[in-house]
Structure formats: C-alpha cells, structure tokens
Motif scaffolding. Structure first.
Motif, PDB file in Angstrom:
ATOM      1  N   SER A   1      -2.533  -2.854 -12.785  1.00  0.00           N
ATOM      2  CA  SER A   1      -1.684  -1.709 -12.507  1.00  0.00           C
ATOM      3  C   SER A   1      -1.890  -1.237 -11.088  1.00  0.00           C
ATOM      4  O   SER A   1      -2.904  -1.515 -10.455  1.00  0.00           O
ATOM      5  CB  SER A   1      -1.988  -0.570 -13.482  1.00  0.00           C
TER       6      SER A   1
ATOM      7  N   ARG B   1      -3.665   4.535  -8.043  1.00  0.00           N
ATOM      8  CA  ARG B   1      -3.035   5.844  -8.219  1.00  0.00           C
ATOM      9  C   ARG B   1      -3.695   6.872  -7.308  1.00  0.00           C
ATOM     10  O   ARG B   1      -4.912   7.011  -7.311  1.00  0.00           O
ATOM     11  CB  ARG B   1      -3.164   6.264  -9.686  1.00  0.00           C
TER      12      ARG B   1
ATOM     13  N   SER C   1       4.162   4.347  -1.790  1.00  0.00           N
ATOM     14  CA  SER C   1       4.902   3.524  -2.746  1.00  0.00           C
ATOM     15  C   SER C   1       5.132   2.119  -2.226  1.00  0.00           C
ATOM     16  O   SER C   1       4.960   1.132  -2.947  1.00  0.00           O
ATOM     17  CB  SER C   1       6.240   4.195  -3.082  1.00  0.00           C
TER      18      SER C   1
ATOM     19  N   VAL D   1       1.168   1.610  -4.142  1.00  0.00           N
ATOM     20  CA  VAL D   1       0.307   2.663  -4.654  1.00  0.00           C
ATOM     21  C   VAL D   1       1.167   3.720  -5.348  1.00  0.00           C
ATOM     22  O   VAL D   1       2.173   4.173  -4.791  1.00  0.00           O
ATOM     23  CB  VAL D   1      -0.504   3.318  -3.512  1.00  0.00           C
ATOM     24  N   GLN D   2       0.777   4.116  -6.552  1.00  0.00           N
ATOM     25  CA  GLN D   2       1.476   5.186  -7.260  1.00  0.00           C
ATOM     26  C   GLN D   2       1.065   6.522  -6.663  1.00  0.00           C
ATOM     27  O   GLN D   2      -0.115   6.873  -6.647  1.00  0.00           O
ATOM     28  CB  GLN D   2       1.147   5.165  -8.749  1.00  0.00           C
ATOM     29  N   CYS D   3       2.039   7.287  -6.179  1.00  0.00           N
ATOM     30  CA  CYS D   3       1.767   8.592  -5.595  1.00  0.00           C
ATOM     31  C   CYS D   3       2.106   9.683  -6.606  1.00  0.00           C
ATOM     32  O   CYS D   3       3.245   9.783  -7.072  1.00  0.00           O
ATOM     33  CB  CYS D   3       2.586   8.792  -4.318  1.00  0.00           C
ATOM     34  N   CYS D   4       1.115  10.514  -6.925  1.00  0.00           N
ATOM     35  CA  CYS D   4       1.291  11.618  -7.861  1.00  0.00           C
ATOM     36  C   CYS D   4       1.180  12.916  -7.070  1.00  0.00           C
ATOM     37  O   CYS D   4       0.064  13.357  -6.742  1.00  0.00           O
ATOM     38  CB  CYS D   4       0.224  11.574  -8.954  1.00  0.00           C
TER      39      CYS D   4
ATOM     40  N   TRP E   1      -3.310  17.557 -16.166  1.00  0.00           N
ATOM     41  CA  TRP E   1      -3.740  16.189 -15.881  1.00  0.00           C
ATOM     42  C   TRP E   1      -5.125  15.911 -16.461  1.00  0.00           C
ATOM     43  O   TRP E   1      -5.378  14.805 -16.943  1.00  0.00           O
ATOM     44  CB  TRP E   1      -3.721  15.944 -14.374  1.00  0.00           C
TER      45      TRP E   1
ATOM     46  N   LEU F   1      -6.227  11.696 -17.002  1.00  0.00           N
ATOM     47  CA  LEU F   1      -5.793  10.877 -15.875  1.00  0.00           C
ATOM     48  C   LEU F   1      -6.962  10.552 -14.957  1.00  0.00           C
ATOM     49  O   LEU F   1      -7.868  11.364 -14.756  1.00  0.00           O
ATOM     50  CB  LEU F   1      -4.706  11.598 -15.081  1.00  0.00           C
TER      51      LEU F   1
ATOM     52  N   PHE G   1      -7.803   8.844 -11.050  1.00  0.00           N
ATOM     53  CA  PHE G   1      -7.191   8.543  -9.760  1.00  0.00           C
ATOM     54  C   PHE G   1      -8.112   7.654  -8.922  1.00  0.00           C
ATOM     55  O   PHE G   1      -9.339   7.783  -8.965  1.00  0.00           O
ATOM     56  CB  PHE G   1      -6.885   9.838  -8.998  1.00  0.00           C
ATOM     57  N   ASP G   2      -7.476   6.777  -8.162  1.00  0.00           N
ATOM     58  CA  ASP G   2      -8.203   5.931  -7.218  1.00  0.00           C
ATOM     59  C   ASP G   2      -8.355   6.616  -5.870  1.00  0.00           C
ATOM     60  O   ASP G   2      -9.106   6.147  -5.014  1.00  0.00           O
ATOM     61  CB  ASP G   2      -7.463   4.597  -7.040  1.00  0.00           C
TER      62      ASP G   2
END
Length: 283
Positions: free
Chosen positions: A2, A5, A28, A32-35, A68, A73, A75-76
C-alpha cells in the motif's frame, strides 16, 4: 504494498499554489497518500492578494485527531506547515504526540517569516511555541529567517554563503543531533541555491544545490518541503531527498509561465517528479 501515508497539517489557500494545494498533488504523484488536517480555509494566499477570506478551522483539529485515533490509523509521516495561531501550534504538537511511532517521519516546516522578518501574524509567543514544536521534529526545514528566530539570533548573523557557517547553523538547529535539519536558502555560488543537510542518523553534513532562478515565487518552500517529505517516506536518504527537492523546485521556477503571485507553475512537471520516484528506493 500500500502507498505510504502522510498526515499534512497545513492551511488550504484555494487560489495561489501554496500549502495544501501544493502538498496534496505533490505527495500524490510521488505515490504517497496525503491525509490533510486543514487549519484554515482562505480564498487566496495572503502574499500578493488583498481582501482574501479566512475561515479558522482550529476547532476541527482535535476532533479530527480523536476520530483518527479511534480508527487506529497509522502514518508513515506527519508534515506540518504554516500555523495561524498559538492554539494551532499546541494542537499540532498534540497530533504529533498522538501519532508518533518508530519509522514515522515527523517533518516540521517552521513557517514563521522570510527576508529577515517574521510574518505579521506571528507574535513572540507563537515564535516560542514554534520552537517547542520544532523539538518534536525528526526533520526540521527552516529558511534563514526561521533559523534566526528558532535560535534567538540576529538574522544578519545567519550567513548561508559560507560553508563553515552553514555547517555550524545546521548543527545548532539539530540540537546537537536530536533531529535532522535541511536548512534552505544556502547559496555557496552566485549561480546556485540549495540547502545544507545535517543527518542525525549518520552525523554527517552535506550540501545540495540547483541553478538559481531570479525572482520571488510564492509557495517555493511548500513545494521543496513537500518533495522532501514524499521522498523521505518513500525510503530515500536525507541528502538524496533534498537534492530531488532542490532540482524539482528549480525546474519549476525555470519554466514559470504564470504571474509569480499565483505560485510555482509546477503542475506541468509533476509527471517528471512521479518518474523520479519509480521504482521505489529502499522501501
């Protein structure tokens, strides 16, 4: 595997290419998933535009953090930018403490000022709070003005055109090796600009540079720090990540096709950035 994040704690300036409108597409395209944790919503950024609207979202930061946490959750990376109030800095510190874990990159961009002056919204109390937030950083990314504010030095003393001085400032900002530092705005020759990097893992100091493009471009620091963060969570070493950030920021400045107050014209080059991080490095 995956996508990595990253939680990005920044404001949302809806026009003008800075903060989240730079952070989200940049991360993105790097896979990388941006939250986002938006701290405020503005119609435009405040550098070059008058009469912008402002919606303070401080009261949403703690509920987002709590929700969260309830979802478990992980996060990296946590990547922080401009803060609009003393309370926002405190809540950002709470967020970092809640989600910090081994392997999570805490990147603090202490956005406080430029050209030797703090931003007009920054009070002495906020500067002190930002210094405390910097102590939670794994990687700190100040410019010369912010370095002076963090260290309590006169801006004129923070010379970034001499190698020995750059090494000294970076080491001081690291708090004797407690965090890594990427000190931006280093110019060891008239034709280049870049950064000095202190790596807390190796204890080594290195330099990165790219061609200097004359002009004042809004959002430059956000673009640089976003590329750096994306590369770090993709497994790049600190100096390699900083060099990628310097090269990409310089390339965007060279092809600038819009008024500078509208920010870096980076979108047409995002495809190149995406190719740079494929295949992943040391994942």
């Amino acid at each position: 595997m995956s996508a990595p994040r990253v939680a990005a704690i920044h404001d949302l300036s809806c026009f003008g290419r800075c903060s989240l409108t730079v952070v989200m597409p940049t991360l993105s395209v790097m896979g990388v998933q941006c939250c986002p944790v938006p701290t405020a919503c503005l119609s435009t950024h405040t550098g070059g535009f008058a009469g912008s609207t402002f919606l303070d979202l401080t009261d949403q930061m703690s509920p987002i953090t709590g929700h969260w946490q309830s979802l478990g959750l992980i996060f990296d990376g946590v990547y922080t930018g401009f803060m609009g109030s003393l309370e926002q800095i405190g809540r950002t510190a709470d967020f970092i403490r809640a989600f910090r874990r081994p392997g999570c990159h805490i990147v603090v961009d202490p956005v406080m000022g430029d050209h030797g002056r703090p931003y007009r919204t920054y009070t002495p109390e906020m500067c002190r709070a930002m210094s405390a937030l910097a102590e939670l950083a794994g990687v700190l990314t100040p410019n010369a003005t912010e370095a002076a504010l963090l260290l309590g030095e006169d801006y004129e003393a923070v010379r970034l055109d001499r190698e020995a001085d750059c090494r000294r400032w970076a080491k001081r900002l690291s708090r004797d090796g407690a965090c890594s530092v990427v000190l931006k705005g280093v110019s060891l020759s008239p034709e280049t600009v870049g950064a000095v990097c202190f790596d807390r893992e190796s204890g080594e100091t290195s330099f990165v540079s790219a061609p200097l493009v004359p002009g004042q471009f809004h959002g430059t620091g956000d673009l640089f720090a976003s590329v750096l963060t994306g590369a770090l969570v993709r497994g790049w070493a600190l100096t390699a990540a900083a060099q990628l950030a310097a090269d990409f920021t310089s390339a965007c400045a060279r092809r600038q096709g819009t008024p500078c107050r509208e920010g870096m014209d980076f979108e047409p080059l995002l495809w190149r950035l995406g190719k740079e991080v494929e295949p992943p490095c040391r994942i």
